[in-house]
Design an enzyme around this catalytic site. Structure first.
Site, PDB file in Angstrom:
ATOM      1  N   ASP A   1      19.203-124.249 -22.800  1.00 46.87           N
ATOM      2  CA  ASP A   1      19.099-124.612 -21.542  1.00 46.87           C
ATOM      3  C   ASP A   1      18.322-125.921 -21.173  1.00 46.87           C
ATOM      4  O   ASP A   1      17.185-125.859 -21.446  1.00 46.87           O
ATOM      5  CB  ASP A   1      18.515-123.511 -20.819  1.00 46.87           C
ATOM      6  CG  ASP A   1      19.112-122.329 -21.018  1.00 46.87           C
ATOM      7  OD1 ASP A   1      20.372-121.772 -20.162  1.00 46.87           O
ATOM      8  OD2 ASP A   1      19.158-121.397 -21.899  1.00 46.87           O
TER       9      ASP A   1
ATOM     10  N   ASN B   1      24.734-124.890 -24.178  1.00 45.94           N
ATOM     11  CA  ASN B   1      25.345-124.321 -25.305  1.00 45.94           C
ATOM     12  C   ASN B   1      25.094-124.966 -26.615  1.00 45.94           C
ATOM     13  O   ASN B   1      26.121-125.246 -27.249  1.00 45.94           O
ATOM     14  CB  ASN B   1      26.791-123.558 -25.172  1.00 45.94           C
ATOM     15  CG  ASN B   1      26.513-122.272 -24.789  1.00 45.94           C
ATOM     16  OD1 ASN B   1      26.110-121.111 -25.218  1.00 45.94           O
ATOM     17  ND2 ASN B   1      27.337-122.011 -23.695  1.00 45.94           N
TER      18      ASN B   1
ATOM     19  N   ASP C   1      23.033-124.416 -18.737  1.00 55.13           N
ATOM     20  CA  ASP C   1      23.231-124.067 -20.075  1.00 55.13           C
ATOM     21  C   ASP C   1      24.220-124.929 -20.855  1.00 55.13           C
ATOM     22  O   ASP C   1      25.347-124.787 -20.628  1.00 55.13           O
ATOM     23  CB  ASP C   1      23.814-122.530 -20.022  1.00 55.13           C
ATOM     24  CG  ASP C   1      24.038-121.986 -21.295  1.00 55.13           C
ATOM     25  OD1 ASP C   1      23.938-122.489 -22.326  1.00 55.13           O
ATOM     26  OD2 ASP C   1      24.465-120.652 -21.178  1.00 55.13           O
TER      27      ASP C   1
END
Length: 257
Positions: free
Chosen positions: A218, A149, A147
């Site tokens: 992701d 972000n 992940d």
């Protein structure tokens, strides 16, 4: 060989869904993020019962990453990133497994921005780039999974105006991600879906899942040696719709053996 990444959003709360996904899809390697448990609380016995070995880097209540491997225990290479000794967040775990270097990454969110959390995000991305460069120079098949972000492009989000002020979509975040790719890494999902429109995350709020109001944060980045073996990369979207699901869906890459 299938390598997956899955922000599980609390391994204890989602364990039935996680076991279900592992048994149904049988990934060779699964990188987990936001396990949200101290090391001693990691449910290793449940994974071993279905044939998976594991490494984990936990933290009580938040963060935390792990790497699962079918039929073996990954060999740890690195735990955490260098460059900021006072950083105690459990966000990075790297291992050798089945002939591939794999990293499980949970990059800082960075909100609210501007501010110290966003500054930390950008510093963390620089540290990740440094480590990624070291791996790249080893000339090994490698997958940096997790992940991030970061919403890399406007076509990676359901609504640009809705996310315009979010740390995930700021020019600095996108530039740091772009520079990482420019060092020689391949964004596997983007390579398979160059037109965008593929989401990996749907918020729990405001009926985001029901409206398909998601975005892509992701990612699986491939070294040249792994990119040469790329067969496919997809999102297991249906798992986001199951009862008590994570707000992320699993994402995977298939490599030739």
């Amino acid at each position: 060989m299938r390598i997956a990444t899955f922000n599980i959003n609390g391994i204890k709360a989602r364990l039935p869904r996680l076991i279900e996904w592992l048994e149904e899809t049988q990934p060779d390697v699964a990188c987990l993020q936001e396990i949200k448990t101290a090391d001693e609380g990691f449910p290793i016995k449940e994974f071993e019962a279905i044939g998976y070995g594991a490494l984990w880097h936990g933290q009580k209540g938040f963060n935390g990453v792990a790497i699962l491997a079918k039929g073996e225990t990954p060999v740890e290479v690195r735990r955490g990133l260098e460059g900021e000794p006072e950083d105690e967040h459990s966000r990075y775990l790297e291992a050798d497994v089945k002939g591939v270097r794999v990293a499980s990454i949970y990059l800082p969110n960075g909100n609210p921005q501007p501010g110290p959390k966003f500054d930390y995000k950008l510093r963390w991305m620089k540290r990740l780039r440094t480590r990624a460069g070291e791996i790249w120079r080893e000339e090994v098949p490698a997958v940096l999974a997790g992940d991030y972000n970061v919403i890399p492009h406007d076509d990676d989000v359901y609504s640009v105006p809705a996310m315009a002020d979010d740390a995930l979509m700021q020019p600095e975040s996108r530039e740091a991600y772009r520079v990482l790719l420019a060092d020689g890494w391949t964004d596997a999902l983007r390579a398979r879906h160059p037109a965008g429109g593929v989401w990996t995350y749907w918020d729990y709020q405001a009926g985001a899942w029901q409206r398909d109001a998601g975005f892509r944060i992701d990612h699986l980045l491939l070294s040249p040696q792994a990119a040469d073996r790329l067969i496919d990369a997809q999102v297991d979207k249906a798992y986001r719709g199951r009862e008590k699901a994570s707000d992320h869906a699993p994402v995977w890459v298939e490599l030739r053996g």
